[in-house]
Design an enzyme around this catalytic site. Structure first.
Site, mmCIF file in Angstrom:
data_model
loop_
_atom_site.group_PDB
_atom_site.id
_atom_site.type_symbol
_atom_site.label_atom_id
_atom_site.label_comp_id
_atom_site.label_asym_id
_atom_site.label_seq_id
_atom_site.Cartn_x
_atom_site.Cartn_y
_atom_site.Cartn_z
ATOM 1 N N ASP A 216 0.843 -1.201 0.000
ATOM 2 C CA ASP A 216 0.000 0.000 0.000
ATOM 3 C C ASP A 216 0.881 1.256 0.000
ATOM 4 O O ASP A 216 1.865 1.334 0.746
ATOM 5 C CB ASP A 216 -0.870 -0.032 1.265
ATOM 6 C CG ASP A 216 -1.926 1.050 1.292
ATOM 7 O OD1 ASP A 216 -2.822 1.020 0.431
ATOM 8 O OD2 ASP A 216 -1.860 1.931 2.177
ATOM 9 N N GLU A 284 1.549 -0.565 -5.036
ATOM 10 C CA GLU A 284 0.504 0.418 -5.320
ATOM 11 C C GLU A 284 1.212 1.763 -5.312
ATOM 12 O O GLU A 284 1.467 2.332 -4.262
ATOM 13 C CB GLU A 284 -0.600 0.379 -4.256
ATOM 14 C CG GLU A 284 -1.789 1.242 -4.646
ATOM 15 C CD GLU A 284 -2.159 2.321 -3.651
ATOM 16 O OE1 GLU A 284 -3.167 3.005 -3.889
ATOM 17 O OE2 GLU A 284 -1.466 2.521 -2.630
HETATM 18 C C1 NOJ Z 1 -4.556 2.819 -0.923
HETATM 19 C C2 NOJ Z 1 -5.702 1.930 -0.570
HETATM 20 O O1 NOJ Z 1 -6.045 1.161 -1.682
HETATM 21 C C3 NOJ Z 1 -6.817 2.826 -0.111
HETATM 22 O O2 NOJ Z 1 -8.022 2.127 0.033
HETATM 23 C C4 NOJ Z 1 -6.398 3.494 1.161
HETATM 24 O O3 NOJ Z 1 -7.378 4.443 1.540
HETATM 25 C C5 NOJ Z 1 -5.072 4.239 0.996
HETATM 26 N N1 NOJ Z 1 -4.101 3.491 0.261
HETATM 27 C C6 NOJ Z 1 -4.468 4.571 2.331
HETATM 28 O O4 NOJ Z 1 -3.999 3.403 2.959
#
Ligand code: NOJ
Length: 559
Positions: A216, A284
């Protein structure tokens, strides 16, 4: 003779489960995202859980995916759907217990499915024991004195991705950084304790048998020295479009290199011969260009990085070709495959987002599955689910809704508008998170024995798994057919792509054994017959040496 074809008889052929995992399995894998709280609820509390997910694994094996990615199920106050973790080694009681995670991993492996779990290293929950202890908190999170005569102003001008300042003042008078909600304080990755702790957390889950991690905010852990002001009134517009003092700093790559070494140390299983097990990391990362994104998948960094440039591209032949070419060139320059994605829990479902309803969504999917590399599917897209756009405010839970900034998980504003916003509900994220329908009649459409944490639309029975299963014209069987063919056609996943001449608005490219035509126009286009139709996203007509591609369609032809 006129012949109309949509989907051939779906194939049920599956690779045999591979206990000793093949090298490079991830390079062309199709990975299915399970948003745990909305997938399947085993205990009737209205919230999906690990046992529910485990019970539905045979469905995923039959669908024909290679792996599942589970969104965070760790102990969490759920201020941001579990992306606010209070204990990374414990399963939240909402989702079960550790034994359920172990059983899920075991059951998945038994079905030949690999398991990716989420890791959230940029921030923790404010309920994490480190943040609860004032001394530890000061060492391991980003605290700064405020500006102004009495420290009453935030330390700099950074804004939270969810809206409002990225800083909150404590009772003690200092300020802490949170790029997301105030309940998600940012960790200080200058502190070696943070590195050590995350290495230990990764080991904990690797020892339990997971096959990898979805990282993440992989572009956010390192902040520019001195935390400089941005000095731009509309920061949201800059996110993902340029390197910022808090996103895509070069320093993050050192962390990914360390993690790659750790993953690799689990990848060779002594005594088990070849091919070695491979544990992977997928970033991500909202990077400003395909070239910057490719840095995350250099040979000594993570294995995959979601291609959000593809996700946010307009449904327009030129735009799609440009992003496909740029992505393939950038990842090829570092020897990595590209990782395609059209939907996830942060953006408007692509059936709604692309603006062309189900036909365009099916065409986009078939295009994605014809591209070289790996692809991620988001639960429910195989049912053709649309975004839910009429949720009443009182049921909404997206923290961005309460802070007033449509967000796409750290996405650039362009993506918030284009991916999270367009066709969605004010750009917030609950509309793509509504629990999915399994059956037509039971309460919550078979999601569980109780209700559903977000209300499901009244007309979702017809979109349920039960309603579509076995119907060759359904979107579910279309996905199964596409995934089955992808497996049968060697080289389709990870091989060459060459463009062929095509009329305006149409894309034609060759892959090993397959020619793919994509008509992005809203009207039919006639072409000289490209070959024998293998699979089509919409009925294609073949007659007298010509093929009529319906508007918004994609067809695979045998070469
Ligand atoms: C990316 C995640 O996919 C999302 O759902 C989240 O709000 C943010 N990162 C913060 O962790």
């Amino acid at each position: 003779m006129t012949q109309e074809l949509t989907s051939p008889t779906p194939t049920t052929a599956r690779r045999a489960p591979e206990p000793g995992r093949a090298a490079g399995w991830w390079r062309d894998a199709v990975i299915y995202q399970v948003y745990v709280r909305s997938f399947a609820d085993s205990d009737g509390d209205g919230i999906g859980d690990l046992r529910g997910a485990r019970e539905r694994l045979p469905y995923l094996a039959e669908l024909g995916v290679d792996a599942v990615w589970l969104t965070p199920f760790y102990a969490s106050p759920q201020a941001d759907g579990g992306y606010d973790v209070a204990d990374y080694r414990t399963v939240d009681p909402l989702f079960g217990e550790l034994r359920d995670a172990e059983e899920l991993i075991r059951a998945a492996h038994g079905l030949g499915l690999r398991v990716i779990v989420d890791i959230v290293p940029n921030h923790t929950s404010d309920r994490h024991p480190w943040f609860q202890d004032p001394e530890l908190a000061r060492q391991r999170y980003v605290f700064r004195p405020g500006k102004g005569a009495h420290g009453e102003l935030p330390p700099n001008d950074w804004e939270s991705v969810f809206g409002g300042p990225a800083w909150t003042r404590t009772d003690r008078g200092d300020w802490y950084l949170h790029l997301f909600a105030p309940e998600q304080p940012d960790l200080d990755w200058d502190n070696p304790d943070v590195h050590e702790e995350f290495a230990a957390i990764l080991r904990f889950w690797l020892d339990l048998g997971v096959d990898g991690f979805r990282v993440d905010v992989a572009h956010g852990m390192v902040k520019a020295a001195g935390l400089p002001d941005i000095g731009h009134g509309e920061q949201a517009k800059l996110i993902g479009n340029q390197v910022l003092p808090f996103f895509d700093q070069d320093g993050v790559h050192a962390i990914h290199r360390t993690w790659r070494r750790l993953l690799d140390s689990y990848s060779a299983v002594p005594g088990q011969g070849t091919p070695p097990a491979e544990r992977i990391g997928v970033a991500e990362a909202w990077a400003p260009s395909p070239e910057r994104l490719a840095l995350y998948v250099r040979p000594d960094e993570l294995h995959q990085a979601f291609n959000f440039q593809f996700l946010t591209a307009d449904w327009q032949a030129g735009a799609l070709r440009t992003v496909i070419d740029a992505s393939l060139a950038a990842t090829a320059s570092v020897g990595a495959p590209t990782t395609w994605v059209l939907s996830n829990h942060d953006v408007v479902r692509h059936r709604t987002r692309l603006g062309g309803g189900l036909p365009r969504a099916r065409a986009a999917t078939l295009l994605m599955l014809a591209l070289p590399g790996s692809a991620y599917l988001y639960q429910g897209e195989e049912l053709g689910l649309p975004e839910v756009t009429d949720l009443p405010d009182e049921v909404r839970q997206d923290p961005a809704f309460f802070r007033g900034r449509p967000a796409a998980g750290g996405a650039p504003d362009g993506a918030s508008d284009g991916a999270s916003g367009a066709g969605g509900q004010d750009g917030f994220r609950d509309g793509c998170r509504v629990p999915i329908p399994w059956t037509g009649d039971e309460p919550s459409y078979g999601f569980g024995p109780g209700g559903s944490w977000l209300p499901q639309p009244a007309d979702w029975g017809g979109l349920s798994v039960a309603a579509q299963h076995g119907d060759p014209s359904s979107t579910l069987e279309f996905y199964r057919a596409a995934l089955g063919l992808r497996r049968q056609l060697p080289g389709l996943g990870d091989g060459e792509l060459s463009w062929r001449p095509a009329p305006e608005g149409v894309l034609t490219f060759a892959r090993p054994g397959v020619l793919c035509t994509v008509n992005t126009l809203g009207r039919p286009v006639e072409l000289p017959l490209p070959g024998r139709p293998l699979l089509a996203s919409a009925p294609v007509t073949v007659r007298d040496g010509a093929a009529v591609l319906p508007g918004d369609s994609c067809v695979w032809w045998a070469l």
